[in-house]
Design an enzyme around this catalytic site. Structure first.
Site, short mmCIF file in Angstrom:
data_model
loop_
_atom_site.label_atom_id
_atom_site.label_comp_id
_atom_site.label_asym_id
_atom_site.label_seq_id
_atom_site.Cartn_x
_atom_site.Cartn_y
_atom_site.Cartn_z
N PHE A 125 0.85 -1.18 0.00
CA PHE A 125 0.00 0.00 0.00
C PHE A 125 0.89 1.24 0.00
O PHE A 125 1.83 1.32 0.80
CB PHE A 125 -0.88 -0.04 1.26
CG PHE A 125 -2.02 0.93 1.24
CD1 PHE A 125 -3.08 0.76 0.37
CD2 PHE A 125 -2.04 2.01 2.10
CE1 PHE A 125 -4.15 1.65 0.37
CE2 PHE A 125 -3.11 2.90 2.10
CZ PHE A 125 -4.16 2.73 1.23
N ASP A 196 2.02 -5.91 7.52
CA ASP A 196 0.81 -5.09 7.50
C ASP A 196 -0.37 -6.03 7.26
O ASP A 196 -0.42 -6.73 6.24
CB ASP A 196 0.91 -4.03 6.39
CG ASP A 196 -0.27 -3.07 6.39
OD1 ASP A 196 -1.35 -3.45 6.89
OD2 ASP A 196 -0.12 -1.95 5.87
N TYR A 221 -11.07 -0.59 10.79
CA TYR A 221 -12.30 -0.11 10.14
C TYR A 221 -12.65 -0.92 8.91
O TYR A 221 -13.68 -0.71 8.31
CB TYR A 221 -12.19 1.38 9.79
CG TYR A 221 -10.95 1.75 8.98
CD1 TYR A 221 -10.90 1.51 7.62
CD2 TYR A 221 -9.85 2.33 9.59
CE1 TYR A 221 -9.77 1.83 6.89
CE2 TYR A 221 -8.71 2.66 8.87
CZ TYR A 221 -8.68 2.41 7.51
OH TYR A 221 -7.56 2.72 6.80
N LYS A 222 -11.78 -1.86 8.50
CA LYS A 222 -12.09 -2.69 7.34
C LYS A 222 -12.87 -3.92 7.83
O LYS A 222 -14.00 -3.79 8.27
CB LYS A 222 -10.80 -3.05 6.61
CG LYS A 222 -10.17 -1.81 5.94
CD LYS A 222 -8.82 -2.07 5.30
CE LYS A 222 -8.31 -0.78 4.64
NZ LYS A 222 -6.87 -0.78 4.38
N ARG A 370 -13.09 -3.19 -7.33
CA ARG A 370 -12.76 -4.12 -6.25
C ARG A 370 -14.01 -4.47 -5.45
O ARG A 370 -14.77 -3.59 -5.06
CB ARG A 370 -11.71 -3.49 -5.34
CG ARG A 370 -11.14 -4.47 -4.32
CD ARG A 370 -10.04 -3.84 -3.51
NE ARG A 370 -10.55 -2.77 -2.67
CZ ARG A 370 -9.83 -2.13 -1.75
NH1 ARG A 370 -8.56 -2.44 -1.59
NH2 ARG A 370 -10.35 -1.17 -1.02
C1 PLP Z 1 -6.14 0.56 4.34
C2 PLP Z 1 -4.67 0.35 4.41
C3 PLP Z 1 -3.87 1.24 5.15
C4 PLP Z 1 -4.48 2.46 5.79
O1 PLP Z 1 -3.63 3.16 6.60
P1 PLP Z 1 -4.19 4.28 7.60
O2 PLP Z 1 -2.97 5.01 7.97
O3 PLP Z 1 -4.82 3.59 8.76
O4 PLP Z 1 -5.18 5.12 6.86
C5 PLP Z 1 -2.51 0.93 5.27
N1 PLP Z 1 -1.98 -0.17 4.69
C6 PLP Z 1 -2.73 -1.01 3.94
C7 PLP Z 1 -2.11 -2.22 3.33
C8 PLP Z 1 -4.09 -0.75 3.77
O5 PLP Z 1 -4.83 -1.57 3.03
#
Ligand code: PLP
Length: 411
Positions: A125, A196, A221-222, A370
């Site tokens: 990400f 992660d 939150y996911k 998605r």
């Molecule tokens: C959704 C997501 C994030 C989000 O990070 P935040 O700092 O909590 O907004 C980070 N890494 C991955 C792989 C994600 O899918």
């Protein structure tokens, strides 16, 4: 090809069907975006209302003790630990993934300070990569972020690598890294690993202790349905907890926060990852949300998701392949995460047209739609019906309208 009748039969036999009642799903909506923002647990509003009216409104500052606010992050951390395969007491709940990554990455880099490479992959990400870039620049100590293709991670772990920083489930393709193999190779070469779990926690069986992970981060939150802006989590393996020092620390991570000492002394364990005051209204909602995972067998839950992903991908290709739809990524469903990306030239507009028909997914640039399958509340008939909507949108070119092509700020 599966029929709708067969899909309904699968729903009737589904051991997780009763969990759906725990969630508030708007009537007529097929919600396939629980991997971006989970639906609201029915227990959350009453819990938040109590926190607002009684805890905040009436009891005010005494609530830190009286209603257990101060210890709530640790209590929730233990609930999350059970889902991600960690030990009790090894998960802190605070801030966002990006902030928590800064904390654990800085701690890991410092522990391997003689090694200058942070290794990640191009499927990670972007925010994770930004954090590593920002930290390397800030340290100005010759650290660099090396980004390889996901398939090359294992071979790229050499003795120059200090920290391997990877996401288990790819946010686009749902490809899942082999946590055990990567962690073992990293340890063999003397590197530390940060996982992660953003698209893993609550979706795939948690194995942090089993694979001997050093650190992990993830959001709530996911799949965990903690609500918009719910605090994230961070894990440190018990053998490292008292040996590492994040660069970002604050009074909530102090051994004696209310001694108000001049210098920082880290609290034992993962508490040192808590910087400052945490958002209690979000925290209580998350606490309520985590109860939905009580008694859930994660292996069985993921098996349901894999079956739904397969069903969706096959139906989509069979029904909609002639309109330019193709499945992005591999088809080894049991070895993947819980979402499917479909590629289409007009992915953005097609997704907007689907959303107007209450089939909710999201768009990921440049050309992906998605769809997340969150098996606690998505049924097999939902999967079937979503593809039928997709068929209607594509066969009638309902997407081909200016209003579906105008990009919004959040996609
Ligand atoms: C959704 C997501 C994030 C989000 O990070 P935040 O700092 O909590 O907004 C980070 N890494 C991955 C792989 C994600 O899918």
């Amino acid at each position: 090809m599966i029929t709708r009748k067969e899909a309904l039969k699968l729903d009737r036999a589904d051991p997780f069907a009763r969990k759906r009642k725990l969630f508030s799903i708007p009537r007529g909506m097929i919600y396939l975006d629980g991997n971006s923002l989970g639906v609201m647990p029915k227990a959350a509003p009453a819990r938040v209302k109590h926190a607002v009216e009684v805890e905040w409104g009436r009891d005010l500052i005494t609530s830190w003790n009286k209603h257990g606010w101060f210890h709530l992050p640790r209590k929730i951390g233990d609930k999350i630990a059970r889902v991600i395969g960690a030990e009790e007491g090894s998960v802190a709940v605070a801030d966002t993934i990006s902030v928590n990554l800064f904390k654990v990455l800085s701690a890991a880099v410092q522990k391997r300070h003689e090694r200058k490479i942070i290794l990640s992959d191009s499927g990670n990400f972007p925010s994770d990569l930004y954090v590593a870039q920002g930290l390397s620049q800030f340290m100005a100590d010759g650290h660099t972020l090396k980004v390889v293709e996901p398939e090359q991670v294992l071979d790229a772990i050499t003795e120059e690598v200090g920290v391997v920083m990877v996401t288990e489930v790819d946010y686009r393709s749902a490809r899942r890294h082999d946590m055990k193999a990567i962690t073992a190779r990293a340890h063999e070469k003397g590197a530390l690993v940060i996982w992660d779990l953003a698209h893993s926690a609550g979706a795939v069986p948690g194995r942090l202790m089993e694979v001997d992970a050093d650190f992990a981060i993830g959001c709530t939150y996911k799949y965990l349905n903690g609500g918009p802006g719910a605090p994230a989590f961070a894990f440190i393996h018990p053998r490292l907890q008292n040996e590492v020092m994040p660069a970002l620390v604050g009074w909530w991570g102090h051994a004696k926060p209310f001694a108000f000492a001049q210098s920082f002394e880290p609290a034992p364990g993962v508490t040192r990852l808590q910087c400052g005051t945490q958002p209690m209204l979000n925290m209580v909602a998350l606490d309520a949300a985590m109860d939905a995972y009580r008694g859930v067998d994660m292996v069985k839950l993921h098996a349901k998701a894999a079956r739904q992903c397969q069903m969706f991908a096959e139906l989509a290709e069979e029904r909609c392949g002639k309109f330019g739809i193709s499945v992005h990524g591999g088809r080894d469903w049991a070895a993947r995460g819980s979402h499917v990306c479909l590629a289409h030239e007009e992915a953005y507009a097609v997704m907007q047209a689907l959303i107007s028909r209450k089939v909710i997914g999201d768009f990921r640039a440049p050309n992906l739609m998605r769809f997340g399958f969150t098996p606690l509340y998505v049924g097999y008939a939902d999967v079937y019906d979503a593809v039928e909507h997709l068929y209607v949108v594509l066969s009638k070119r309902l997407w081909d309208k200016p209003k579906f092509k105008a990009k919004a700020a959040v996609t």
